[in-house]
Design an enzyme around this catalytic site. Sequence first.
Site, short mmCIF file in Angstrom:
data_model
loop_
_atom_site.label_atom_id
_atom_site.label_comp_id
_atom_site.label_asym_id
_atom_site.label_seq_id
_atom_site.Cartn_x
_atom_site.Cartn_y
_atom_site.Cartn_z
CG HIS A 22 -5.91 1.88 5.24
ND1 HIS A 22 -5.39 2.79 6.14
CD2 HIS A 22 -4.95 0.95 5.03
CE1 HIS A 22 -4.16 2.42 6.44
NE2 HIS A 22 -3.86 1.31 5.78
CB SER B 5 5.38 -1.94 11.92
OG SER B 5 4.99 -0.60 12.21
N GLY C 296 2.94 -1.22 4.26
CA GLY C 296 2.95 0.21 3.96
C GLY C 296 4.36 0.68 3.65
N GLY C 297 5.00 1.32 4.63
CA GLY C 297 6.31 1.95 4.43
C GLY C 297 7.34 1.06 3.75
CD GLU D 165 -2.77 5.33 6.86
OE1 GLU D 165 -2.79 5.43 5.63
OE2 GLU D 165 -1.83 4.80 7.48
CG ASN E 55 -1.74 1.22 1.37
OD1 ASN E 55 -1.79 2.06 0.46
ND2 ASN E 55 -2.41 1.37 2.51
CD1 TRP E 56 3.32 1.04 -2.96
CD2 TRP E 56 3.20 2.18 -4.89
NE1 TRP E 56 3.90 0.27 -3.94
CE2 TRP E 56 3.84 0.95 -5.14
CE3 TRP E 56 2.99 3.06 -5.94
CZ2 TRP E 56 4.29 0.58 -6.41
CZ3 TRP E 56 3.45 2.70 -7.22
CH2 TRP E 56 4.09 1.47 -7.44
CE LYS E 57 -0.06 3.08 4.87
NZ LYS E 57 0.06 3.13 6.33
N GLY F 74 2.64 2.24 10.85
CA GLY F 74 3.58 3.36 10.72
C GLY F 74 4.31 3.69 12.00
CD GLU G 246 -3.41 -2.48 7.29
OE1 GLU G 246 -2.34 -2.75 6.72
OE2 GLU G 246 -4.01 -1.41 7.13
P1 13P Z 1 3.10 0.36 7.70
O1 13P Z 1 3.60 -0.93 7.10
O2 13P Z 1 3.81 1.57 7.21
O3 13P Z 1 2.99 0.27 9.19
O4 13P Z 1 1.58 0.55 7.15
C1 13P Z 1 0.69 -0.51 7.25
C2 13P Z 1 -0.52 -0.19 6.48
O5 13P Z 1 -1.30 0.68 6.86
C3 13P Z 1 -0.76 -0.90 5.21
O6 13P Z 1 -2.02 -0.65 4.72
#
Ligand code: 13P
Length: 236
Positions: free
Chosen positions: A93, A195, A216-217, A95, A6-8, A165, A159
């Site tokens: 999600h 994470s 994510g990251g 967020e 997920n590149w956000k 994050g 999640e």
């Molecule tokens: P991180 O891997 O950056 O913690 O993000 C997880 C996430 O929200 C994937 O959708």
Amino acid sequence: MLVAGNWKMFKGHHQAREFAAQIRRIPAHAQGVDVVVCPPFVSLDATRHGLGDDSGVGVYAQNVHWELEGAFTGEVSAPMLLELGVTGAIVGHSERRQHFGETDETAGLRAEAALEAGLHVIACVGETAAEREAEETEAVLARQLAAIPRHERLVIAYEPVWAIGTGKTATPEIAQEAHAFVKSLHEAPVLYGGSVKPDNAATLLSLPDVDGALVGGASLDFPSFETICRAGAEVA
Ligand code: 13P
């Protein structure tokens, strides 16, 4: 085994195209893993082009509206995604729940419409730190899951919000317990997200009820995303 990045709100048109041209090599080294990337809407087309036609890497959106078209400023519909060659979408999600007013109900509507249109769906659930401390994790997960339809093209992502994050990955015990609980209520593969990094991926992905990862990251960097996909291949 599904590993989705997920590149956000990272990687615009140019960066996405270059990165996709690297990502396209991953499936050859990660047998048994379905590799998916989820770029921002404006980078979906560039990502598809960077991957080429035969990479085997899926491209999913990070959100999708439930109507086919209409006066919904800022939203994108499932037919629009399909027209670009996008084959799935994330819904619900945390967020979006935290910052954009997403609810269990709207996440459910998005999932239903996307599935109906022929997309794959990754539906996200997870408790906040306060909810875990108050021992409400199971109640929160049950409430969120009740809004998510059952479908062969639907995958759940567990999640925990406190792990996203933050570098605070769920312990294997916490992840396994939550995944088993999710599976007791909803018959779908369950990805872990929060994470996930190259150094913890093998442990998390080898848990009995973990069917993949939503990263994510660590999905923004080629070596780390490739390492996570390869870890998936080892336990697939
Ligand atoms: P991180 O891997 O950056 O913690 O993000 C997880 C996430 O929200 C994937 O959708």
